[in-house]
Design a protein around this motif. Structure first.
Motif, mmCIF file in Angstrom:
data_model
loop_
_atom_site.group_PDB
_atom_site.id
_atom_site.type_symbol
_atom_site.label_atom_id
_atom_site.label_comp_id
_atom_site.label_asym_id
_atom_site.label_seq_id
_atom_site.Cartn_x
_atom_site.Cartn_y
_atom_site.Cartn_z
ATOM 1 N N UNK A 5 13.213 -2.861 32.162
ATOM 2 C CA UNK A 5 11.779 -3.098 32.297
ATOM 3 C C UNK A 5 11.267 -2.422 33.576
ATOM 4 N N UNK A 6 10.078 -1.785 33.474
ATOM 5 C CA UNK A 6 9.588 -0.961 34.579
ATOM 6 C C UNK A 6 8.372 -1.547 35.304
ATOM 7 N N UNK A 7 7.608 -2.401 34.646
ATOM 8 C CA UNK A 7 6.335 -2.846 35.257
ATOM 9 C C UNK A 7 6.144 -4.360 35.162
ATOM 10 N N UNK A 8 7.240 -5.088 35.368
ATOM 11 C CA UNK A 8 7.186 -6.545 35.235
ATOM 12 C C UNK A 8 6.682 -7.164 36.546
ATOM 13 N N UNK A 9 5.377 -7.002 36.793
ATOM 14 C CA UNK A 9 4.746 -7.523 38.004
ATOM 15 C C UNK A 9 4.036 -8.842 37.696
ATOM 16 N N UNK A 10 4.142 -9.768 38.627
ATOM 17 C CA UNK A 10 3.490 -11.050 38.420
ATOM 18 C C UNK A 10 3.440 -11.884 39.686
ATOM 19 N N UNK A 11 2.841 -13.052 39.564
ATOM 20 C CA UNK A 11 2.714 -13.982 40.688
ATOM 21 C C UNK A 11 3.514 -15.243 40.414
ATOM 22 N N UNK A 12 3.976 -15.873 41.479
ATOM 23 C CA UNK A 12 4.766 -17.101 41.392
ATOM 24 C C UNK A 12 3.946 -18.243 41.983
ATOM 25 N N UNK A 13 3.980 -19.404 41.342
ATOM 26 C CA UNK A 13 3.288 -20.591 41.828
ATOM 27 C C UNK A 13 4.276 -21.749 41.838
ATOM 28 N N UNK A 14 4.289 -22.491 42.950
ATOM 29 C CA UNK A 14 5.151 -23.663 43.022
ATOM 30 C C UNK A 14 4.550 -24.751 42.144
ATOM 31 N N UNK A 15 5.368 -25.306 41.300
ATOM 32 C CA UNK A 15 4.908 -26.321 40.367
ATOM 33 C C UNK A 15 4.716 -27.664 41.065
ATOM 34 N N UNK A 16 3.695 -28.363 40.649
ATOM 35 C CA UNK A 16 3.470 -29.723 41.148
ATOM 36 C C UNK A 16 4.554 -30.621 40.559
ATOM 37 N N UNK A 17 5.455 -31.104 41.427
ATOM 38 C CA UNK A 17 6.606 -31.884 40.948
ATOM 39 C C UNK A 17 6.151 -33.140 40.193
ATOM 40 N N UNK A 18 4.958 -33.638 40.521
ATOM 41 C CA UNK A 18 4.464 -34.844 39.836
ATOM 42 C C UNK A 18 4.338 -34.603 38.341
ATOM 43 N N UNK A 19 4.163 -33.289 37.968
ATOM 44 C CA UNK A 19 3.989 -32.988 36.547
ATOM 45 C C UNK A 19 5.266 -33.212 35.750
ATOM 46 N N UNK A 20 6.410 -33.404 36.457
ATOM 47 C CA UNK A 20 7.655 -33.686 35.749
ATOM 48 C C UNK A 20 7.664 -35.119 35.214
ATOM 49 N N UNK A 21 6.750 -35.917 35.664
ATOM 50 C CA UNK A 21 6.721 -37.247 35.090
ATOM 51 C C UNK A 21 6.486 -38.319 36.083
#
Length: 509
Positions: free
Chosen positions: A493-509
């Motif tokens: 893959x040559x153009x796999x650009x993106x952004x990372x966001x830390x997940x809100x742990x509360x969303x796990x339950x």
């Protein structure tokens, strides 16, 4: 006398004779070919240059798929060379004990000295079998437990780096980061020492580029393998491959000193592959040679990093592109964590009990296999029959995983699309074993990739950690234009650009 006459030929005459000779040779190939009725591109009947130039375009996996849609289960891609899409043919060509040896194309992936061939590049089936038996226990499912701490180390470090990237709000090449991860993991598993790519966040030595360039060389020179012995001595001895070799030699030397140091007696850590081979070498130096040790360690690095990184990128890209599949996997991991069925980090054993995770991994291997050229084999004496066509001895036949994985009779009418659920349906229908027979992402038969289990270990452990901790967003340009890849055997893959966001742990339950 004849030689002197040749020397006296004028340049103009040569200019006329050489193309005429090439044309006559091509016509002879066509008229003497017993399979000239088999379809394929017109120019592929006369010369291997059609195949060469199609590979040069960098998207042969797509071309190969279209060729089979147009021409059917057998397609000529060069004189006496055929691409195949046939389930029964897979067992014929790649089945255990069959006499189909690897085609000469693979010789360009090794030094001209056959004793220096890797398991991948060795075309001698007897030597390959003997070598594989030496190392198979190091890559068995039972050996994976000992490698999990190495994977955990790198998974923790990648998550740390993704946290930092999220805090900085950067757009990054996710494929590069997954390759840093895969490279450092295989470094730890092989040497108990990572290369440091995750620490640096960059490839200062240009190792990835150099390995890519060596792959370019082997892919193209393999089409005309007779020139390899002449070109190989001209290849640079420095750069990325030199770095990997020198790093390997340093690690071996340091480990030998460490094993002989009485101060280290009784100290035990996780068993890395180099130490296991080194101890076997010192116990039986004629059976497990030093060249075996060097070649195997280098092979781990060269092949293990690229293939795993490509598949990890396929997993993450498709999960992000199809958010409902990301959400479903995230829910599966969250639920398992809440019910105490998975640890933090997830163990390999626990990952096997996450059915949607395993379906996602299989679908990523199917939809974007790491390799994208037909795996060519030579038809043995007596010939063979494939898809109702008799193929004479010495012909070259092979199946491209990209072609096989879009076979609608196996994978369904939507085989061109990402849909992990198909693997759960196969299990419900009792078709799991049948479908696996045409799953070629790791090869098939005696030539199945020896590192398959290690690659599955990395994927099974990393992916749950990423979806439970992070969210991702594709770069806007990538969303508009789609993913681009370059096929030089490995479809990277040559153009796999993106952004990372830390997940809100509360969303796990």
């Amino acid at each position: 006398m004849v030689f002197e006459q040749l020397l006296n030929i004028s340049p103009i005459t040569l200019f006329i004779l050489l193309p005429a000779g090439v044309l006559i040779y091509g016509l002879l190939q066509y008229f003497l070919d017993p399979l000239r009725s088999l379809p394929g591109p017109f120019l592929a009947r006369f010369s291997r240059f059609w195949y060469f130039f199609e590979l040069y375009k960098g998207s042969f996996e797509e071309t190969n798929i279209e060729l089979h849609k147009k021409y059917g289960p057998i397609v000529r891609i060069a004189p006496q060379e055929y691409s195949v899409d046939n389930v029964d043919a897979a067992r014929t060509i790649y089945g255990h004990g069959n006499a189909f040896i690897k085609a000469p194309w693979y010789t360009a992936w090794k030094p001209p000295d056959p004793n220096k061939a890797s398991l991948f590049s060795d075309i001698n089936p007897h030597r390959h079998g003997a070598q594989r038996r030496k190392f198979s226990s190091l890559y068995s499912m039972s050996a994976l437990v000992g490698y999990e701490p190495f994977v955990n180390n790198c998974t923790s470090l990648l998550c740390q780096r993704f946290n930092e990237i999220a805090q900085a709000g950067k757009t990054v090449n996710l494929q590069h980061w997954l390759q840093y991860y895969a490279f450092d993991v295989i470094g730890e598993i092989t040497f108990a020492s990572r290369f440091g790519f995750l620490d640096m966040g960059e490839d200062k030595e240009g190792v990835f580029h150099a390995i890519d360039q060596r792959g370019v060389y082997s892919t193209f020179v393999g089409i005309f393998p007779w020139i390899h012995p002449f070109l190989y001595p001209l290849l640079p001895k420095t750069g990325g491959h030199g770095y990997v070799l020198n790093y390997t030699l340093r690690q071996i030397e340091e480990r030998q000193k460490s094993l002989k140091d009485p101060r280290n007696a009784g100290r035990e850590g996780p068993p890395d592959i180099m130490t296991k081979i080194l101890l076997a070498h010192e116990a039986e130096p004629t059976t497990m040679t030093r060249m075996d040790l060097i070649t195997m360690c280098q092979s781990n690095i060269g092949a293990g990093s690229d293939t795993t990184a490509i598949t990890l990128s396929s997993i993450l890209y498709h999960l992000i592109k199809y958010p409902h599949t990301y959400q479903r996997l995230q829910n599966e991991v969250d639920t398992a964590a809440k019910e105490g069925r998975v640890s933090d980090p997830v163990t390999f054993k626990e990952a096997q009990d996450l059915p949607y995770l395993q379906a996602v991994i299989k679908e990523a291997l199917r939809i974007h296999s790491a390799t994208g050229l037909p795996m060519q084999r030579i038809v043995p004496a007596g010939g063979t029959t494939i898809a109702n066509h008799f193929i004479p001895a010495s012909s070259s036949v092979g199946i491209n995983a990209w072609v096989a994985h879009r076979n609608t009779s196996i994978y369904g009418l939507d085989a061109d699309h990402w849909r992990p659920e198909r693997w759960l349906e196969f299990e419900e229908q009792g078709r799991g074993a049948e479908v696996e027979k045409y799953a070629l992402a790791f090869g098939m038969g005696s030539r199945t990739c020896i590192g398959k289990n290690i690659s599955l270990l990395e994927m099974s452990k990393l992916v749950p950690q990423l979806v439970r901790r992070f969210e991702f967003r594709l770069d806007g340009e990538l969303e508009r234009e789609g993913l681009r890849s370059c096929n030089r055997w490995f479809v990277k893959q040559m153009n796999f650009w993106g952004k990372v966001f830390v997940r809100d742990i509360k969303s796990e339950g």
